[in-house]
Design a protein around this motif. Structure first.
Motif, PDB file in Angstrom:
ATOM      1  N   TYR A  11       0.820  -1.209   0.000  1.00  0.00           N
ATOM      2  CA  TYR A  11       0.000   0.000   0.000  1.00  0.00           C
ATOM      3  C   TYR A  11       0.855   1.260   0.000  1.00  0.00           C
ATOM      4  CZ  TYR A  11      -3.701  -3.210   1.379  1.00  0.00           C
ATOM      5  OH  TYR A  11      -4.596  -4.251   1.423  1.00  0.00           O
ATOM      6  N   VAL A  33      -3.979   3.520  -0.906  1.00  0.00           N
ATOM      7  CA  VAL A  33      -4.110   2.897  -2.215  1.00  0.00           C
ATOM      8  C   VAL A  33      -3.294   1.603  -2.231  1.00  0.00           C
ATOM      9  CG1 VAL A  33      -3.642   3.174  -4.692  1.00  0.00           C
ATOM     10  CG2 VAL A  33      -4.413   5.129  -3.333  1.00  0.00           C
ATOM     11  N   ARG A  34      -3.921   0.519  -2.693  1.00  0.00           N
ATOM     12  CA  ARG A  34      -3.207  -0.748  -2.867  1.00  0.00           C
ATOM     13  C   ARG A  34      -2.471  -0.677  -4.198  1.00  0.00           C
ATOM     14  NH1 ARG A  34      -3.649  -6.019  -0.743  1.00  0.00           N
ATOM     15  NH2 ARG A  34      -2.672  -7.511  -2.136  1.00  0.00           N
ATOM     16  N   ILE A  39      -4.644  -7.726  -7.868  1.00  0.00           N
ATOM     17  CA  ILE A  39      -5.640  -6.813  -8.437  1.00  0.00           C
ATOM     18  C   ILE A  39      -4.975  -5.515  -8.882  1.00  0.00           C
ATOM     19  CG2 ILE A  39      -7.558  -7.777  -7.115  1.00  0.00           C
ATOM     20  CD1 ILE A  39      -7.254  -5.485  -5.151  1.00  0.00           C
ATOM     21  N   PRO A  40      -5.571  -4.788  -9.824  1.00  0.00           N
ATOM     22  CA  PRO A  40      -4.989  -3.510 -10.254  1.00  0.00           C
ATOM     23  C   PRO A  40      -4.989  -2.491  -9.101  1.00  0.00           C
ATOM     24  CG  PRO A  40      -6.805  -4.169 -11.697  1.00  0.00           C
ATOM     25  CD  PRO A  40      -6.770  -5.121 -10.552  1.00  0.00           C
ATOM     26  N   ARG A  41      -4.215  -1.439  -9.298  1.00  0.00           N
ATOM     27  CA  ARG A  41      -4.148  -0.345  -8.324  1.00  0.00           C
ATOM     28  C   ARG A  41      -5.556   0.070  -7.922  1.00  0.00           C
ATOM     29  NH1 ARG A  41      -0.111   4.589  -8.753  1.00  0.00           N
ATOM     30  NH2 ARG A  41      -0.929   5.789  -7.033  1.00  0.00           N
ATOM     31  N   GLN A  42      -5.785   0.183  -6.611  1.00  0.00           N
ATOM     32  CA  GLN A  42      -7.146   0.437  -6.137  1.00  0.00           C
ATOM     33  C   GLN A  42      -7.121   1.251  -4.843  1.00  0.00           C
ATOM     34  OE1 GLN A  42      -9.190  -3.231  -5.453  1.00  0.00           O
ATOM     35  NE2 GLN A  42     -10.961  -2.277  -4.570  1.00  0.00           N
ATOM     36  N   GLU A  43      -7.965   2.287  -4.804  1.00  0.00           N
ATOM     37  CA  GLU A  43      -8.119   3.048  -3.568  1.00  0.00           C
ATOM     38  C   GLU A  43      -8.850   2.174  -2.556  1.00  0.00           C
ATOM     39  OE1 GLU A  43     -10.733   6.777  -2.240  1.00  0.00           O
ATOM     40  OE2 GLU A  43      -9.271   7.258  -3.807  1.00  0.00           O
ATOM     41  N   THR A  44      -8.260   2.044  -1.379  1.00  0.00           N
ATOM     42  CA  THR A  44      -8.803   1.190  -0.331  1.00  0.00           C
ATOM     43  C   THR A  44      -9.570   1.984   0.712  1.00  0.00           C
ATOM     44  OG1 THR A  44      -6.922  -0.278  -0.618  1.00  0.00           O
ATOM     45  CG2 THR A  44      -8.158  -0.519   1.411  1.00  0.00           C
TER      46      THR A  44
END
Length: 82
Positions: A11, A33-34, A39-44
Motif C-alpha cells: 500500500y 491505495v493498494r 488486483i490492479p491499483r485500487q483506492e482502499t
C-alpha cells in the motif's frame, strides 16, 4: 496544504494537512491505495476529515495523525476506522 507519502507493504499512504480557512489549525486527511498484488491499483480507504475535523495546531501533527490512521487501515482493514 501539506502532503506526505509513505509506503506500507503493498500500500501507499497519502497523508495531507489541510489548513482550515476560518478556524484554527490543520485538518488531517488520508488516502490509502493498494499498489501491488493480484488486483490492479485500487483506492482502499479515504477520509478527508479525520478525527471529526479536529484542528491540529501544526501541519506536522496533522500529517503524523493521518499517516498513523493510514497504517491502521493497512494493518487492520478499513473497518478499524469506523
Amino acid at each position: 496544504m501539506h502532503f506526505e507519502e509513505v509506503d506500507a507493504g503493498d500500500y501507499r499512504i497519502y497523508a495531507g494537512a489541510i489548513e482550515r480557512p476560518r478556524a484554527f489549525g490543520y485538518v488531517a486527511a488520508v488516502v490509502v491505495v493498494r499498489l501491488r498484488g493480484s488486483i490492479p491499483r485500487q483506492e482502499t480507504f479515504r477520509n478527508e476529515s479525520l478525527a471529526g475535523g479536529y484542528g491540529w495546531p501544526t501541519p506536522s501533527e496533522a500529517l503524523r495523525f493521518a499517516i498513523n490512521a493510514g497504517r491502521d487501515v493497512v494493518m487492520c482493514g478499513p473497518k478499524s476506522m469506523n
